[in-house]
Write a protein that holds these residues in place. Structure first.
Motif, short mmCIF file in Angstrom:
data_model
loop_
_atom_site.label_atom_id
_atom_site.label_comp_id
_atom_site.label_asym_id
_atom_site.label_seq_id
_atom_site.Cartn_x
_atom_site.Cartn_y
_atom_site.Cartn_z
N GLU A 1 12.19 15.64 -9.40
CA GLU A 1 13.20 15.17 -8.44
C GLU A 1 12.67 15.45 -7.04
N PRO A 2 12.95 14.60 -6.06
CA PRO A 2 13.61 13.32 -6.23
C PRO A 2 12.77 12.41 -7.10
N ARG A 3 13.44 11.71 -7.96
CA ARG A 3 12.79 11.04 -9.08
C ARG A 3 12.26 9.65 -8.77
N LEU A 4 13.00 8.85 -8.04
CA LEU A 4 12.63 7.45 -7.82
C LEU A 4 11.83 7.28 -6.54
N GLY A 5 10.79 6.45 -6.61
CA GLY A 5 9.95 6.22 -5.44
C GLY A 5 9.87 4.74 -5.10
N VAL A 6 9.64 4.46 -3.83
CA VAL A 6 9.37 3.11 -3.36
C VAL A 6 8.07 3.17 -2.58
N HIS A 7 7.13 2.30 -2.92
CA HIS A 7 5.83 2.26 -2.25
C HIS A 7 5.67 0.94 -1.52
N TYR A 8 5.18 1.00 -0.31
CA TYR A 8 4.90 -0.17 0.51
C TYR A 8 3.40 -0.19 0.79
N GLU A 9 2.71 -1.25 0.43
CA GLU A 9 1.28 -1.37 0.69
C GLU A 9 1.10 -2.23 1.94
N MET A 10 0.59 -1.62 3.00
CA MET A 10 0.44 -2.32 4.28
C MET A 10 -1.04 -2.56 4.56
N LEU A 11 -1.34 -3.78 5.03
CA LEU A 11 -2.72 -4.16 5.32
C LEU A 11 -2.90 -4.52 6.79
N ASP A 12 -4.04 -4.11 7.31
CA ASP A 12 -4.51 -4.55 8.62
C ASP A 12 -5.60 -5.56 8.33
N MET A 13 -5.30 -6.84 8.52
CA MET A 13 -6.23 -7.91 8.15
C MET A 13 -7.42 -8.00 9.09
N GLU A 14 -7.28 -7.54 10.32
CA GLU A 14 -8.40 -7.59 11.26
C GLU A 14 -9.40 -6.47 11.01
N GLN A 15 -8.90 -5.27 10.74
CA GLN A 15 -9.78 -4.12 10.49
C GLN A 15 -10.12 -3.97 9.00
N VAL A 16 -9.54 -4.82 8.17
CA VAL A 16 -9.68 -4.74 6.72
C VAL A 16 -9.37 -3.30 6.28
N ASP A 17 -8.14 -2.93 6.54
CA ASP A 17 -7.69 -1.56 6.31
C ASP A 17 -6.37 -1.59 5.55
N ARG A 18 -6.12 -0.57 4.76
CA ARG A 18 -4.91 -0.51 3.95
C ARG A 18 -4.34 0.90 4.00
N VAL A 19 -3.02 0.99 4.03
CA VAL A 19 -2.35 2.28 3.95
C VAL A 19 -1.07 2.10 3.13
N VAL B 1 2.67 3.43 2.26
CA VAL B 1 3.80 4.21 2.76
C VAL B 1 4.68 4.48 1.55
N LYS B 2 4.94 5.76 1.30
CA LYS B 2 5.66 6.15 0.08
C LYS B 2 6.88 6.99 0.44
N LEU B 3 7.95 6.78 -0.33
CA LEU B 3 9.15 7.59 -0.15
C LEU B 3 9.76 7.84 -1.50
N ARG B 4 10.62 8.87 -1.57
CA ARG B 4 11.29 9.21 -2.82
C ARG B 4 12.76 9.45 -2.56
N VAL B 5 13.59 9.02 -3.53
CA VAL B 5 15.03 9.21 -3.45
C VAL B 5 15.54 9.76 -4.78
N PRO B 6 16.61 10.55 -4.74
CA PRO B 6 17.16 11.10 -5.98
C PRO B 6 17.95 10.04 -6.75
N THR B 7 18.11 10.23 -8.05
CA THR B 7 18.84 9.27 -8.86
C THR B 7 20.33 9.25 -8.56
N ASP B 8 20.88 10.35 -8.05
CA ASP B 8 22.32 10.36 -7.75
C ASP B 8 22.65 9.66 -6.44
N ALA B 9 21.66 9.38 -5.59
CA ALA B 9 21.87 8.63 -4.35
C ALA B 9 20.62 7.81 -4.04
N PRO B 10 20.33 6.81 -4.89
CA PRO B 10 19.09 6.05 -4.72
C PRO B 10 19.22 4.93 -3.68
N GLU B 11 19.33 5.32 -2.41
CA GLU B 11 19.52 4.32 -1.36
C GLU B 11 18.40 4.39 -0.33
#
Length: 177
Positions: A68-86, A88-98
């Motif tokens: 816990e927090p159990r649920l995660g959301v991942h965002y894959e972001m790209l910089d097309m000019e620099q050919v770069d990727r990062v 962004v990750k976050l986690r939320v608990p199951t009792d308030a997954p917002e």
């Protein structure tokens, strides 16, 4: 990918711009990741867009059961000019997954947020049309969660409905005899 030093510099810049947003960073197998507070995801992604990460390649859900927090959301972001990727990750608990929806800033997130909602149960507040996208509207549960029961539930497909057959019986007439 930014190297480990570049990731730390980016995270430091982000923390200076949005205090309390960065929880930690990770650099694993050449992949850069920034873990952020769930309530800061939209401003964090805007900041990264201004830094050149203007393409959202992916948004997906993760279940870290039994942690816990159990649920995660991942965002894959790209910089097309620099050919770069990062990531962004976050986690939320199951009792308030917002999580705040990023669809107003990133239209490509529309169906991807709906899929995470449908499969994992993460609610994206402010989403223009948050409803199930893969499962029927009246379906109970979220099939990609790790504690979801596996198998044994017959599914009646529309084209077999008249015959009263489901996928567990078979679809050809010979299997019915």
């Amino acid at each position: 990918m930014p190297d480990a030093t570049g990731l730390e510099l980016l995270a430091q810049e982000l923390e200076e711009a949005l205090a309390g947003s960065v929880q930690r960073t990770e650099y694993f197998r050449g992949q850069a990741g920034i873990h952020v507070a769930p309530d800061t995801v939209r401003p964090v992604l805007r900041f990264l867009r201004d830094k050149g990460y203007a393409f959202m390649a992916s948004l997906h859900g993760v279940d870290y059961y039994p942690d816990e927090p159990r649920l995660g959301v991942h965002y894959e972001m790209l910089d097309m000019e620099q050919v770069d990727r990062v990531a962004v990750k976050l986690r939320v608990p199951t009792d308030a997954p917002e999580v705040e929806s990023v669809t107003p800033d990133w239209p490509t997130a529309d169906f991807q947020e709906r899929e995470v909602y449908d499969m994992f149960g993460v609610v994206f507040t402010g989403h223009p049309d948050l409803r199930r996208i893969l499962m029927p509207e009246d379906y109970e549960g979220h099939p990609q969660r790790r504690d979801f029961p596996i198998g044994g539930e017959p599914v009646l497909f529309t084209h077999h409905e008249a015959e009263g057959r489901d996928y567990t019986i078979g679809t050809d007439v010979e299997s019915q005899r």
